[in-house]
Scaffold this active site. Sequence first.
Site, PDB file in Angstrom:
ATOM      1  N   ASN A 139       0.804  -1.236   0.000  1.00 32.43           N
ATOM      2  CA  ASN A 139       0.000   0.000   0.000  1.00 32.43           C
ATOM      3  C   ASN A 139       0.833   1.279   0.000  1.00 32.43           C
ATOM      4  O   ASN A 139       0.371   2.308  -0.477  1.00 32.43           O
ATOM      5  CB  ASN A 139      -1.029  -0.014   1.137  1.00 32.43           C
ATOM      6  CG  ASN A 139      -0.400   0.112   2.500  1.00 32.43           C
ATOM      7  OD1 ASN A 139       0.702  -0.368   2.718  1.00 32.43           O
ATOM      8  ND2 ASN A 139      -1.080   0.753   3.423  1.00 32.43           N
ATOM      9  N   GLY A 215       2.071  -4.765   7.846  1.00 28.66           N
ATOM     10  CA  GLY A 215       1.070  -5.517   7.096  1.00 28.66           C
ATOM     11  C   GLY A 215      -0.073  -5.932   7.994  1.00 28.66           C
ATOM     12  O   GLY A 215      -0.367  -5.271   8.999  1.00 28.66           O
ATOM     13  N   SER A 216      -0.676  -7.063   7.645  1.00 30.61           N
ATOM     14  CA  SER A 216      -1.905  -7.458   8.331  1.00 30.61           C
ATOM     15  C   SER A 216      -1.625  -8.054   9.709  1.00 30.61           C
ATOM     16  O   SER A 216      -0.532  -8.561   9.990  1.00 30.61           O
ATOM     17  CB  SER A 216      -2.649  -8.484   7.485  1.00 30.61           C
ATOM     18  OG  SER A 216      -1.924  -9.695   7.485  1.00 30.61           O
ATOM     19  N   VAL A 219      -0.719 -11.911   9.466  1.00 30.62           N
ATOM     20  CA  VAL A 219       0.692 -12.209   9.159  1.00 30.62           C
ATOM     21  C   VAL A 219       1.569 -11.812  10.355  1.00 30.62           C
ATOM     22  O   VAL A 219       2.497 -12.536  10.725  1.00 30.62           O
ATOM     23  CB  VAL A 219       1.156 -11.512   7.855  1.00 30.62           C
ATOM     24  CG1 VAL A 219       2.644 -11.730   7.622  1.00 30.62           C
ATOM     25  CG2 VAL A 219       0.353 -12.023   6.665  1.00 30.62           C
ATOM     26  N   GLU A 237       4.127  -3.368  12.470  1.00 27.88           N
ATOM     27  CA  GLU A 237       3.143  -2.291  12.291  1.00 27.88           C
ATOM     28  C   GLU A 237       1.948  -2.915  11.608  1.00 27.88           C
ATOM     29  O   GLU A 237       2.027  -3.312  10.438  1.00 27.88           O
ATOM     30  CB  GLU A 237       3.728  -1.158  11.432  1.00 27.88           C
ATOM     31  CG  GLU A 237       4.657  -0.244  12.192  1.00 27.88           C
ATOM     32  CD  GLU A 237       4.012   0.419  13.397  1.00 27.88           C
ATOM     33  OE1 GLU A 237       2.782   0.646  13.371  1.00 27.88           O
ATOM     34  OE2 GLU A 237       4.718   0.673  14.380  1.00 27.88           O
ATOM     35  N   CYS A 271      -3.314   1.970   6.794  1.00 25.81           N
ATOM     36  CA  CYS A 271      -3.635   1.492   8.140  1.00 25.81           C
ATOM     37  C   CYS A 271      -4.034   2.652   9.023  1.00 25.81           C
ATOM     38  O   CYS A 271      -4.626   2.457  10.076  1.00 25.81           O
ATOM     39  CB  CYS A 271      -2.463   0.716   8.740  1.00 25.81           C
ATOM     40  SG  CYS A 271      -1.002   1.694   8.898  1.00 25.81           S
ATOM     41  N   GLU A 364     -11.270  -3.941  10.736  1.00 24.33           N
ATOM     42  CA  GLU A 364     -10.585  -3.148   9.715  1.00 24.33           C
ATOM     43  C   GLU A 364     -11.066  -3.590   8.331  1.00 24.33           C
ATOM     44  O   GLU A 364     -11.149  -4.786   8.051  1.00 24.33           O
ATOM     45  CB  GLU A 364      -9.068  -3.352   9.828  1.00 24.33           C
ATOM     46  CG  GLU A 364      -8.298  -2.475   8.849  1.00 24.33           C
ATOM     47  CD  GLU A 364      -6.787  -2.596   8.985  1.00 24.33           C
ATOM     48  OE1 GLU A 364      -6.289  -3.733   9.147  1.00 24.33           O
ATOM     49  OE2 GLU A 364      -6.113  -1.549   8.918  1.00 24.33           O
TER      50      GLU A 364
END
Length: 465
Positions: A139, A215-216, A219, A237, A271, A364
């Site tokens: 992103n 990322g997510s 993960v 993060e 995010c 989210e």
Amino acid sequence: MTTIVREIREQFNPARPSQCIGQVELLTIDETKDVIVAAQDAFEGWKNTSSVARGEILRVTADLLEKNIDKVAEIASSEMGKTKNEMLGEVKRGASILRYFAQEGMRATGEVLPSANEAKLLYTTRVPLGVVAAITPWNFPVAIPLWKIAPALVYGNTVVWKPSIESALTGKLIGELFEQAGLPKGVLNVVQGRGSKVGQVLLEAPEVKAITFTGSNSVGQSILDTAGSTNKKIQLELGGKNAAIILADANINQAAKLTIEGAMKQTGQRCTATSRVYIEEAVYEKVVEQLIEEAKKIEVGVTMGPVSSKGQYDSILSAIEKAKVEGAELVFGGGPTKGIFEGYYIDPTIFTNVTHEMSIAHEEIFGPVLAVIKVKDYEEAIRLSNDSNFGLSASIYTNNIPKAFDFINRSEVGLVQVNDETGGAEPQAPFGGMKNSSTGAREQGQAAKEFFTTFKTITIGTKSE
Ligand code: UN1
């Protein structure tokens, strides 16, 4: 002779999924292991290079990035869908991140401390960790990698960088710019591949001393499961469900404009995006009207790009459907953009009558979807906004100074905004969240030093008997 069979991945443009924009060769597990060894071999030389010289390479990379701004923005935009304009902004941000960390090469890395023994000199210095693995998302395909790689390098670490497979071509280009800037071989290594293969090797390799990941949450959790019990330093993060609060005394037009910007910029795929807004009931109708007016100004396909992939597209649309089923009221957008027949375009979407129990108030979505919640007063707004598993960023729109300070004090997030949208980050300021949004030291600014270095404490006897 061994023949290496690599998987080839074709990259498609999310704005025109039938258009193949290039190919990437994915590394095998053995090749990834070799790259890690190369990074380990390069460490000694890089660590012993003056930090001023290391910074200078970052500065030259910034110049090259600016020189190639159009090319980088074009590739990144066609690979992950952000508009060219948004991408140009990100590349400029990338250059300023590099320049900020280039300067770090000239700054103090330790301090002299008083010793209880007057015959001793006591001081500290910061030293690099070794090989750092950076695993980055699609992103922000330029800014996020750079805000990990630049501090890692200037403080003397070598880096193995796995860009998201969905922004692999951009990753390759950035790697080439560092090389052109004169970075010695093995110091920064771009490894292309899937998390399940290449990523896994990075998590398990004993040579890797630190892992920085954006990322997510899922993960992030698997990184903790694999590497959490090793001696590796870990910085994660992860997601956000960022709230904005609009109080009755706010400048309503400005608040609505910034809330929509916060929610829809980059098609909501940040995010830090604003994904829920709490509005005081006295101005509720007026603000909702204004939010819709602002959303109408967005031209999908021109000022707002597609979402990044079919996977993103399906997951955002299913979150929208879920909100409808749970009883939220759709007042704007709500599905694929009509009149655009190719590309993963979704209309900016606003739901009102959202209650605190609905999934849209907690999960989210990572897309252009805003949940609007009516509240009685500020107290209810702060209570509901804090009742979240995430704690990345939050905004308040008000002209009431005591309430703004109360919000700064009580908001359970890492990034607090007063009269501004929830997103954005400057390279000189620490970035990161609380609760499930982040793990480990903050990114960027002086905080980056905490993650990418460790201390050596030195005592010298200055007198002989
Ligand atoms: C921003 O708000 O400009 O992945 C930065 C993300 C964040 C970065 C946001 N780690 O969206």
